[in-house]
Structures are given as structure tokens and as C-alpha cells.
Design a protein around this motif. Structure first.
Motif: not given
Length: 151
Positions: A132-143
Motif C-alpha cells: 500500500g505504501m509503495i503504491g501510494l508513493g508511486v501513484a501519487l507522485s507520477r503527476d
């Protein structure tokens, strides 16, 4: 240079997520010290597998385990102050939790190697937290717009 329509002082989504995760760790760390919320509280040890205390009656905890949660929460709040810090907290913390998951799977939970301590419920929670943490970090920093304004 800030992108049009984005305030230089605004908080990014990844920073908000890191802050939320950090607050959860702080809350869990505090709850681990509250009898009733933590069952078998009177058996809690500083560390080691002998602690029978369980947060919510499920997750094995010790004084050391609770302190680790508190420190992880404090670190998260500090790192969430910047885009890169928040991203690194979520991704790096997620990697740490996946390593803890693997560690918990391979150790003998009744041995002194289980010094934090962890049980099967902790192990699978660590897996979910890591992913979950990796997913949040990757998904939310892609913009790119989000990252560009935080430099």
C-alpha cells in the motif's frame, strides 16, 4: 517555477498521504500502550517473543514495537513536509515493511530472533502496508505538475 494554477505553498497529494500514514502509525503506537485496547497488557515486555500483549487482541506488540511505530510516525510527519520526502517515506517505508514481512515469514516466531515481536497477523499486515505504501508513493507522485512545483 510553479505551474499555473498551483500555489507554491500548497500541499501535494503525496504529502497528504504520507501525513495520513504517519498519523496512523502515531495512533497505533499510542494505542499499543493502552490497556484494554491492547489485550494481555500486563505481559508486555520491552522486546522479544515473550510479550503476549496484542493490539486489538490481534497484533503482537511490545514496548519496542510501539516505540518503533511512534518513531516511524514522527519520521513520516517530518518527511511529509516536502514532495520528495513524502515520496521517499512512502516508497522507502513500504520497502522496509516488505522486508519485515519476509523476515517474519522466515524466522521462528518462538525464538529470540523475533525481538520486535511479530506474529502471523503482523506479518500479513506488514505485507499490506508495504504494498500500500509503495503504491501510494508511486501513484501519487507520477503527476509531473505536482513534482515540478515542489522543487
Amino acid at each position: 517555477m510553479a505551474q499555473a494554477g498551483i500555489s507554491k505553498n500548497s500541499t501535494t497529494t503525496v504529502q497528504k498521504a504520507a501525513t495520513a500514514v504517519a498519523v496512523v502509525f502515531l495512533v497505533v503506537g499510542v494505542l499499543g500502550f493502552i490497556p484494554g485496547i491492547t489485550t494481555d497488557y500486563d505481559t508486555m515486555t520491552f522486546g522479544g517473543h515473550h510479550s503476549e500483549a496484542k493490539l486489538l487482541g490481534i497484533f503482537q506488540v511490545s514496548i519496542l514495537h510501539n516505540i518503533v511505530h511512534l518513531l516511524f510516525g514522527i519520521a513520516g510527519l517530518a518527511l511529509a513536509r516536502s514532495f520528495s520526502g513524502a515520496r521517499n517515506y512512502l516508497i522507502g517505508g513500504g520497502i522496509v515493511y516488505l522486508v519485515l514481512w519476509i523476515y517474519g515469514l522466515v524466522i521462528d516466531q518462538t525464538s529470540s530472533v523475533n525481538f520486535v515481536p511479530v506474529n502471523t497477523a503482523d506479518n500479513w499486515l506488514h505485507f499490506v502496508l508495504g504494498v500500500g505504501m509503495i503504491g501510494l508513493g508511486v501513484a501519487l507522485s507520477r503527476d509531473v505538475r505536482t513534482h515540478a512545483h515542489s522543487r
